[in-house]
Design a protein around this motif. Structure first.
Motif, PDB file in Angstrom:
ATOM      1  N   ALA A  50      17.962  12.173 -46.363  1.00 59.04           N
ATOM      2  CA  ALA A  50      18.599  12.958 -45.297  1.00 59.04           C
ATOM      3  C   ALA A  50      19.251  14.217 -45.848  1.00 59.04           C
ATOM      4  CB  ALA A  50      19.654  12.105 -44.613  1.00 59.04           C
ATOM      5  N   VAL A  51      19.228  15.246 -45.029  1.00 59.79           N
ATOM      6  CA  VAL A  51      19.927  16.482 -45.374  1.00 59.79           C
ATOM      7  C   VAL A  51      21.416  16.250 -45.169  1.00 59.79           C
ATOM      8  CG1 VAL A  51      20.153  18.934 -44.859  1.00 59.79           C
ATOM      9  CG2 VAL A  51      17.959  17.775 -44.510  1.00 59.79           C
ATOM     10  N   ARG A  52      22.207  16.671 -46.149  1.00 63.20           N
ATOM     11  CA  ARG A  52      23.656  16.450 -46.014  1.00 63.20           C
ATOM     12  C   ARG A  52      24.330  17.754 -45.615  1.00 63.20           C
ATOM     13  NH1 ARG A  52      25.228  11.895 -48.732  1.00 63.20           N
ATOM     14  NH2 ARG A  52      27.215  12.785 -49.343  1.00 63.20           N
ATOM     15  N   VAL A  53      24.973  17.711 -44.448  1.00 62.08           N
ATOM     16  CA  VAL A  53      25.638  18.910 -43.944  1.00 62.08           C
ATOM     17  C   VAL A  53      27.137  18.648 -43.912  1.00 62.08           C
ATOM     18  CG1 VAL A  53      25.830  20.519 -42.015  1.00 62.08           C
ATOM     19  CG2 VAL A  53      23.651  19.406 -42.506  1.00 62.08           C
ATOM     20  N   PRO A  54      27.935  19.435 -44.622  1.00 60.67           N
ATOM     21  CA  PRO A  54      29.385  19.212 -44.587  1.00 60.67           C
ATOM     22  C   PRO A  54      29.947  19.508 -43.205  1.00 60.67           C
ATOM     23  CG  PRO A  54      28.749  20.671 -46.377  1.00 60.67           C
ATOM     24  CD  PRO A  54      27.561  20.527 -45.518  1.00 60.67           C
ATOM     25  N   GLN A  55      30.977  18.758 -42.844  1.00 63.67           N
ATOM     26  CA  GLN A  55      31.577  18.951 -41.531  1.00 63.67           C
ATOM     27  C   GLN A  55      32.185  20.346 -41.426  1.00 63.67           C
ATOM     28  OE1 GLN A  55      34.892  16.434 -40.661  1.00 63.67           O
ATOM     29  NE2 GLN A  55      34.458  16.400 -38.482  1.00 63.67           N
ATOM     30  N   ASN A  56      31.983  20.977 -40.276  1.00 64.95           N
ATOM     31  CA  ASN A  56      32.525  22.301 -39.973  1.00 64.95           C
ATOM     32  C   ASN A  56      31.988  23.411 -40.873  1.00 64.95           C
ATOM     33  OD1 ASN A  56      33.956  21.377 -37.846  1.00 64.95           O
ATOM     34  ND2 ASN A  56      35.836  21.045 -38.992  1.00 64.95           N
ATOM     35  N   SER A  57      30.906  23.148 -41.595  1.00 63.45           N
ATOM     36  CA  SER A  57      30.274  24.242 -42.333  1.00 63.45           C
ATOM     37  C   SER A  57      29.406  25.032 -41.357  1.00 63.45           C
ATOM     38  CB  SER A  57      29.418  23.694 -43.470  1.00 63.45           C
ATOM     39  OG  SER A  57      28.344  22.967 -42.913  1.00 63.45           O
ATOM     40  N   ILE A  58      28.781  26.089 -41.833  1.00 64.13           N
ATOM     41  CA  ILE A  58      27.941  26.905 -40.943  1.00 64.13           C
ATOM     42  C   ILE A  58      26.796  26.061 -40.394  1.00 64.13           C
ATOM     43  CG2 ILE A  58      26.418  28.906 -40.831  1.00 64.13           C
ATOM     44  CD1 ILE A  58      28.210  30.142 -43.020  1.00 64.13           C
ATOM     45  N   ALA A  98      37.882  23.977 -47.837  1.00 64.09           N
ATOM     46  CA  ALA A  98      37.023  23.227 -48.751  1.00 64.09           C
ATOM     47  C   ALA A  98      35.983  22.458 -47.963  1.00 64.09           C
ATOM     48  CB  ALA A  98      37.861  22.288 -49.606  1.00 64.09           C
ATOM     49  N   GLY A  99      35.090  23.213 -47.331  1.00 66.29           N
ATOM     50  CA  GLY A  99      34.154  22.618 -46.383  1.00 66.29           C
ATOM     51  C   GLY A  99      33.140  21.699 -47.014  1.00 66.29           C
ATOM     52  N   ASP A 100      32.511  22.128 -48.108  1.00 73.61           N
ATOM     53  CA  ASP A 100      31.345  21.386 -48.558  1.00 73.61           C
ATOM     54  C   ASP A 100      31.625  20.479 -49.763  1.00 73.61           C
ATOM     55  OD1 ASP A 100      29.780  24.272 -50.140  1.00 73.61           O
ATOM     56  OD2 ASP A 100      31.804  23.469 -50.185  1.00 73.61           O
ATOM     57  N   VAL A 101      32.804  19.889 -49.760  1.00 70.59           N
ATOM     58  CA  VAL A 101      33.078  18.892 -50.786  1.00 70.59           C
ATOM     59  C   VAL A 101      32.210  17.678 -50.518  1.00 70.59           C
ATOM     60  CG1 VAL A 101      34.854  17.415 -51.763  1.00 70.59           C
ATOM     61  CG2 VAL A 101      35.434  19.701 -50.987  1.00 70.59           C
TER      62      VAL A 101
END
Lengths: 394, 299
Positions: free
Chosen positions: A2-10, A365-368
């Motif tokens: 699965a593609v991992r998308v950080p919360q509230n990132s673009i 720190a969106g994409d931790v």
């Protein structure tokens, strides 16, 4: 993988924007590109969706079994009818009073509910559902409710003109207007439900559902919370009833939605969509109406599998939608107790995983990278808790 | 006084039917701890089977027996295929399943038999204009006496089954503690399927009696009766078979007396309201019912 998308990132905002665009496209598609009949069916779906959302608040999130929501639907229906017919109110304003009346009735009904649990509560609300049509036909109340004939002539003759909709005339215009009125109500109900569920109040509801004693020990005022949520839920359901009265141009104690069958249908379509999810009731209502219209079309056309099974073999004279819904639910409790929305969410999580921001980190720190296990905690974490493991504390 | 006895008798014969359905609910509840919301609809379906058989030329009594066998089979099958696997998941799943069964069976019977012509059926008892008994200044029709007699006989038979047979002993064992019952070698599965089956057969009997009184089978005939039966079971205590019978008769008599003495406020319309008020009062004052055992929960 699965593609991992950080919360509230673009990326997450793009996904959200796509969702909103898809929903908006669907909402706009119905009144502009489909026939009047379909618009009417979708208005029915909106009524069901509002009723199912309200039921979801008490049954899905709080774990209070209610078979009485058809009565609240009826309270809304008759309040609108009485206000328009007897007191000459304009249709739009009756929504507020319908909400208020049903809120009070709901709070009163929930008083015994505070002392009862599980099956006993189901019995009391069952009694309420059965009593409501009888009460509306009662000769002592006939001056108000019109007895078994009900009240007619409460719909719009000429619909009001709304800025964006322009001039709407005749049967088609009425259908389009009612559809948009329904959408407004649905958005309001959805917003209220979402506001409750995503807030501190929503977490206390889930706490009550999962372990009432633990919840009260943690400082949740269980009696007040249960009464309020029941009242709010009843008020919401009454909005659907009001809309239904205006659409049908009548309030009648024999309409299926104000009888026990109505309560049962709301409950099952909520389960179909997904218990304790925000979108579940809407999807469930939509699916039910689609099943209903498709089977009616199949019955009328005289061809197809549905027609062969129900009209030729079983000689059905009514719509088999209720039967089909029941069969789907019976299969679903075994294979997918989390409902359609839960199922879709599980499938989607194979493609895209929204990684939530670890608690306590600043928004920047969106994409931790968070542990994958935490990724499951998206909206409605207890999606399948009700049906699968509702009584873990027994 | 005539009015009193008339209402008393109407109440007893209606109450007998409520008692039968309430007994079915109680038998299921004792075993599984679940309320079968589809009990009334299963009974209606069985009554339609009786009607089908009777229409095909089978004598009514034989058709009734076959209908009861059918009721037994669908009851037991429901327990084995739906309730047992779901029970391990959660009680709410069982609730949803019985509600789905309710809707499914109701939609099925309405779809197949809902439209005219009516499904006419004979009464099990003599039902001529002159088949009544004059007693205490009122007329007691044989159909009504029959319903009452059937209920009393069936209750007595069930009492014997519960108290005097090995199966009854096993049922009581499962009811009091399913886990321990399994440990001492009681076939709990068979006992539970049997309980659901007995309930289904009782429902079939009750529905056929109702159909006999109305002289037709209709898809909605058990709707209100089911509600009365839940009122009766609640009044008597959901885990007490004796309570179900007493509760059923009591609810029948109370509503008939209320309808007779307060024609203006209650009349035929609000009889249901009286029964529902009974449920509410009982649940608030004594939630376990008159003869039920109150449940103590360990926190």
């Amino acid at each position: 993988m699965a593609v991992r998308v950080p919360q509230n990132s673009i990326g997450h905002w793009v996904i959200r924007a796509l969702w909103v665009a898809a929903v908006a496209a669907f909402v706009l598609y119905i009144p502009t590109r489909t026939e009047t009949g379909t618009i009417g069916d979708m208005t029915v779906a909106i009524e069901f969706a509002i009723a199912a959302i309200s039921l979801n608040l008490v049954l899905g999130y709080t774990g209070i079994i209610s078979l009485g929501h058809s009565a609240f639907f009826g309270v809304g229906m008759f309040t609108t009818a009485v206000m328009v017919d007897r007191y000459g109110w304009s249709q739009g304003w009756t929504f507020f009073i319908a909400f208020a009346v049903a809120f009070i009735v709901g709070c009163l009904v929930s008083l015994p509910a505070l002392r009862l649990t599980g099956i006993y509560l189901a019995l009391v609300t069952l009694a309420l559902a059965v009593l409501f049509p009888t009460l509306m036909k009662w000769n002592k109340l006939e001056w108000l409710t019109g007895g078994s004939r009900g009240i007619t002539g409460i719909g719009y003759e000429d619909v009001p003109t709304w800025p964006l909709l322009g001039e709407l005339k005749g049967r088609d215009g009425r259908a389009v207007f009612l559809y948009w009125l329904g959408i407004v109500l649905l958005v309001v109900t959805y917003a209220i439900a979402r506001g409750i569920v995503k807030s501190r109040a929503g977490r206390s509801l889930v706490a009550i559902r999962d372990n009432e004693i633990a919840a009260s020990v943690m400082g949740v005022h269980t009696a007040r919370t249960k009464t309020l949520i029941f009242g709010i839920s009843a008020g919401m359901c009454a909005l659907a009833g009001s809309l239904s009265a205006i659409r049908l141009d009548a309030a009648n104690p024999d309409v299926p939605t104000v009888t026990l069958i109505g309560s049962i249908t709301f409950l099952l379509m909520m389960i179909l969509g997904g218990t304790a999810t925000l979108w579940g009731p809407i999807i469930g209502a939509l699916l039910f109406v689609v099943i209903d219209t498709r089977t009616r079309e199949a019955g009328a056309s005289g061809t197809g599998v549905i027609n062969k099974v129900f009209n030729d073999w079983m000689n059905f004279t009514t719509s088999p939608a209720g039967f089909i819904l029941a069969v789907i639910i019976l299969v679903m409790i075994f294979v997918a107790p989390f409902g359609v929305v839960g199922l879709l969410r599980r499938l989607a999580s194979k493609l895209v995983v929204i990684v939530p921001r670890p608690a306590g980190t600043p928004a920047a720190a969106g994409d931790v990278l968070a542990p994958a296990a935490a990724a499951e905690v998206v909206e409605g974490a207890g999606a399948d808790a009700v049906v699968v493991s509702g009584d873990a504390n027994d | 006084m005539d009015k009193f006895f008339e209402a008393l008798f109407i109440g007893l014969s209606n109450g007998a039917i409520y008692a039968l359905v309430a007994l079915a609910l109680v038998v299921v509840f004792r075993g599984t701890g679940a309320l079968n919301f589809a009990q009334g609809e299963m009974a209606t379906l069985s009554a339609f089977i009786v009607w089908l058989l009777n229409n095909a030329g089978v004598p009514l009594v034989l058709a009734l027996l076959l209908g009861m066998v059918f009721g037994f089979v669908i009851g037991a099958l429901t327990e084995i295929t739906i309730v047992r696997p779901l029970e391990r998941k959660s009680p709410l799943a069982v609730f949803v399943a019985t509600i789905a069964l309710f809707l499914g069976i109701n939609a099925f019977t309405t779809g197949v038999w809902g439209a005219p012509p009516d499904e006419a059926i004979d009464s099990l008892f003599p039902n001529e204009p002159d088949s009544y008994l004059s007693l205490l200044g009122t007329t007691w029709r044989y159909t009504s006496i029959g319903a009452l007699a059937v209920t009393l006989v069936v209750s007595f038979l069930l009492f014997l089954l519960f108290q005097k047979t090995r199966f009854g002993l096993a049922m009581r064992g499962v009811a009091s503690n399913a886990e321990s019952a399994r440990l001492v070698g009681i076939p709990t599965g068979r006992v539970l399927a049997g309980s659901w089956g007995i309930a289904g057969a009782l429902g079939a009997l009750a529905a056929t009696l109702v159909a006999g009184v109305n002289l037709q089978v209709t898809p909605t005939m058990m709707f209100t009766i089911f509600v009365y039966a839940t009122a009766a079971a609640t009044l008597g205590g959901l885990d007490s078979p004796g309570g179900a019978v007493v509760g059923g008769l009591a609810i029948g008599v109370i509503e008939a007396q209320a309808a007779t003495w307060s024609t203006e406020w209650v009349g035929q319309d609000m009889k249901l309201g009286v029964a529902l008020l009974c449920i509410l009062v009982v649940l608030l004052v004594r939630p376990a019912g008159l003869f039920g055992t109150s449940k103590v929960v360990r926190v």
